[in-house]
Write a protein that holds these residues in place. Structure first.
Motif, PDB file in Angstrom:
ATOM      1  N   GLY A   1       0.845  -1.183   0.000  1.00 21.62           N
ATOM      2  CA  GLY A   1       0.000   0.000   0.000  1.00 21.62           C
ATOM      3  C   GLY A   1       0.874   1.224   0.000  1.00 21.62           C
ATOM      4  N   VAL A   2       0.310   2.333   0.430  1.00 20.39           N
ATOM      5  CA  VAL A   2       1.061   3.581   0.503  1.00 20.39           C
ATOM      6  C   VAL A   2       1.687   3.674   1.888  1.00 20.39           C
ATOM      7  CG1 VAL A   2       0.975   6.073   0.275  1.00 20.39           C
ATOM      8  CG2 VAL A   2      -0.559   4.658  -1.097  1.00 20.39           C
ATOM      9  N   LEU A   3       2.999   3.817   1.934  1.00 24.04           N
ATOM     10  CA  LEU A   3       3.725   3.945   3.192  1.00 24.04           C
ATOM     11  C   LEU A   3       3.854   5.412   3.560  1.00 24.04           C
ATOM     12  CD1 LEU A   3       5.586   2.982   5.501  1.00 24.04           C
ATOM     13  CD2 LEU A   3       7.466   2.953   3.841  1.00 24.04           C
ATOM     14  N   VAL A   4       3.453   5.760   4.777  1.00 30.85           N
ATOM     15  CA  VAL A   4       3.588   7.122   5.288  1.00 30.85           C
ATOM     16  C   VAL A   4       4.441   7.057   6.544  1.00 30.85           C
ATOM     17  CG1 VAL A   4       2.409   9.190   6.122  1.00 30.85           C
ATOM     18  CG2 VAL A   4       1.323   7.753   4.365  1.00 30.85           C
ATOM     19  N   THR A   5       5.703   7.488   6.462  1.00 24.78           N
ATOM     20  CA  THR A   5       6.515   7.571   7.673  1.00 24.78           C
ATOM     21  C   THR A   5       6.176   8.877   8.380  1.00 24.78           C
ATOM     22  OG1 THR A   5       8.414   8.722   6.703  1.00 24.78           O
ATOM     23  CG2 THR A   5       8.347   6.318   6.477  1.00 24.78           C
TER      24      THR A   5
ATOM     25  N   ASP B   1       5.519   5.116  12.579  1.00 28.66           N
ATOM     26  CA  ASP B   1       5.855   6.222  13.482  1.00 28.66           C
ATOM     27  C   ASP B   1       6.454   5.635  14.753  1.00 28.66           C
ATOM     28  OD1 ASP B   1       5.712   8.699  15.147  1.00 28.66           O
ATOM     29  OD2 ASP B   1       4.393   9.407  13.543  1.00 28.66           O
ATOM     30  N   ASN B   2       7.426   6.330  15.336  1.00 31.27           N
ATOM     31  CA  ASN B   2       7.938   5.892  16.641  1.00 31.27           C
ATOM     32  C   ASN B   2       7.286   6.669  17.788  1.00 31.27           C
ATOM     33  OD1 ASN B   2       9.173   8.389  16.495  1.00 31.27           O
ATOM     34  ND2 ASN B   2      11.246   7.643  16.899  1.00 31.27           N
TER      35      ASN B   2
ATOM     36  N   LEU C   1       7.568  11.652   5.940  1.00 27.19           N
ATOM     37  CA  LEU C   1       7.237  12.815   6.764  1.00 27.19           C
ATOM     38  C   LEU C   1       7.830  12.703   8.163  1.00 27.19           C
ATOM     39  CD1 LEU C   1       5.020  12.900   4.462  1.00 27.19           C
ATOM     40  CD2 LEU C   1       3.516  13.936   6.157  1.00 27.19           C
ATOM     41  N   ALA C   2       8.695  11.747   8.396  1.00 26.07           N
ATOM     42  CA  ALA C   2       9.159  11.457   9.754  1.00 26.07           C
ATOM     43  C   ALA C   2      10.278  12.404  10.168  1.00 26.07           C
ATOM     44  CB  ALA C   2       9.638  10.018   9.853  1.00 26.07           C
TER      45      ALA C   2
ATOM     46  N   GLN D   1       9.738  13.232  -0.429  1.00 20.92           N
ATOM     47  CA  GLN D   1      10.371  13.804   0.761  1.00 20.92           C
ATOM     48  C   GLN D   1       9.656  15.076   1.178  1.00 20.92           C
ATOM     49  OE1 GLN D   1      12.371  13.127   3.046  1.00 20.92           O
ATOM     50  NE2 GLN D   1      13.299  15.003   3.812  1.00 20.92           N
ATOM     51  N   ALA D   2       9.169  15.079   2.425  1.00 22.63           N
ATOM     52  CA  ALA D   2       8.591  16.292   2.996  1.00 22.63           C
ATOM     53  C   ALA D   2       9.737  17.148   3.519  1.00 22.63           C
ATOM     54  CB  ALA D   2       7.616  15.942   4.117  1.00 22.63           C
TER      55      ALA D   2
END
Length: 325
Positions: A3-7, A32-33, A72-73, A112-113
């Motif tokens: 799927g779409v990975l969002v860090t 997310d951590n 976005l991490a 990259q954000a």
């Protein structure tokens, strides 16, 4: 599950992005951590079978499958990223390497954000993407500013050396629901202080300017950039070009909340930029994108969110207080 990975998917922007992607019926993997993000932001999404939450620190390699990657991490407010500046730099650089390695292996697009902070305290106004910036490389903000600049370097080198289909967006000041009340950024600070009828804390004389983009508009920009052809890399500024002074913002928040707060003035932090306003010509040309939410309307929505949050039992418990009876 792919799927779409969002860090950074548990953060302010990341949670809105996850929600937006689910609305498009996409499978979403949120990583997310929770160092600065909040599980509360994505809790309503956990019931959706298309949503998967993985607690992971992106300074460590990622071993999963994905069709697209949004990175976005990273802590985004000075208050948070200066707590552990070495970790902030590691998150920016090692995190970029890990998502790029994953994108290279999977042959998928990776976004990259980045940030307007790559422009530093700019000598060019408004800031176009071809402006190289005025950044202090050894200052207290450098862990974030230079970390993001180095991440951009890595993204473009992976594109040149390995043909990874990268996307780079530079995010300008963004606000809206799910901001943390204690994150130290100006909109959250002003709203929380006003709702508590505390004095509004302004650093410097308040004449420094910012441009504020509502979160829904920002997310549309990110999604639009990801949808561009593989050879469109950016960087592309995403932000609202309407400029306002910090003092004017404080006065507007007092007006909208009906608070009895007064403006108070304090020394300006080191390397705080005097002006910040995006040139969004490239976003309009490439993405047909421009923001639609007026500041007054967006602030009203954000004030409603914070008013509910500050009154909630959950927030009182987090602060170590007894829930309101």
């Amino acid at each position: 599950m792919s799927g779409v990975l969002v860090t950074g998917g548990g953060g302010f922007l990341g949670s809105h992005l996850c929600e937006r992607l689910l609305q498009e019926n996409k499978d979403v993997i949120c990583v997310d951590n929770f160092s600065t993000g909040s599980a509360r932001n994505v809790a309503p999404l956990l019931e959706n079978p298309s949503f998967r939450l993985l607690q992971h620190d992106i300074t460590m390699p990622l071993h999963l499958e994905a069709d697209e990657i949004y990175n976005l991490a990273c802590p985004a407010s000075p208050k948070h990223y200066q707590i552990n500046p070495v970790l902030t730099t590691k998150t920016n650089i090692l995190g970029a390497i890990n998502v790029l390695d994953l994108a290279h292996r999977l042959k998928v697009k990776v976004l990259q954000a980045s940030t307007s902070e790559v422009y530093g305290d700019p000598h060019t106004h408004p800031q176009p993407e071809n402006y190289w910036g005025n950044v202090n490389p050894i200052g207290a903000r450098a862990c974030y500013d230079e970390g993001k600049r180095c991440a951009e370097t890595l993204f473009f080198d992976y594109a040149r050396q390995y043909d990874v289909p990268i996307k780079v967006v530079r995010i300008f000041n963004t606000y809206g629901p799910r901001m943390q009340p204690d994150d130290g950024r100006v909109v959250a600070n002003f709203i929380v202080q006003a709702l508590r009828n505390q004095n509004i804390t302004i650093y410097g004389d308040g004449r420094q300017t910012r441009s504020f983009c509502y979160v829904d508009d920002l997310i549309e920009g990110l999604v639009g950039m990801m949808a561009t052809p593989a050879d469109v890399h950016g960087p592309v500024n995403i932000g609202n070009p309407v400029e306002i002074s910090v003092r004017e913002l404080g006065e507007l928040v007092i007006e909208l909340t009906g608070a009895s707060s007064k403006l108070t003035f304090h020394p300006l932090p080191t390397d705080d930029p005097r002006q910040r306003r995006p040139d969004i010509s490239r976003a309009y040309e490439l993405l047909s994108w421009s923001p639609s939410m007026a500041l007054r309307e967006g602030l009203a929505k954000t004030i409603d969110y914070f008013e509910g949050l500050l009154k909630s039992d959950q927030y009182q418990v987090l602060r170590g207080l007894s829930p309101a009876g």
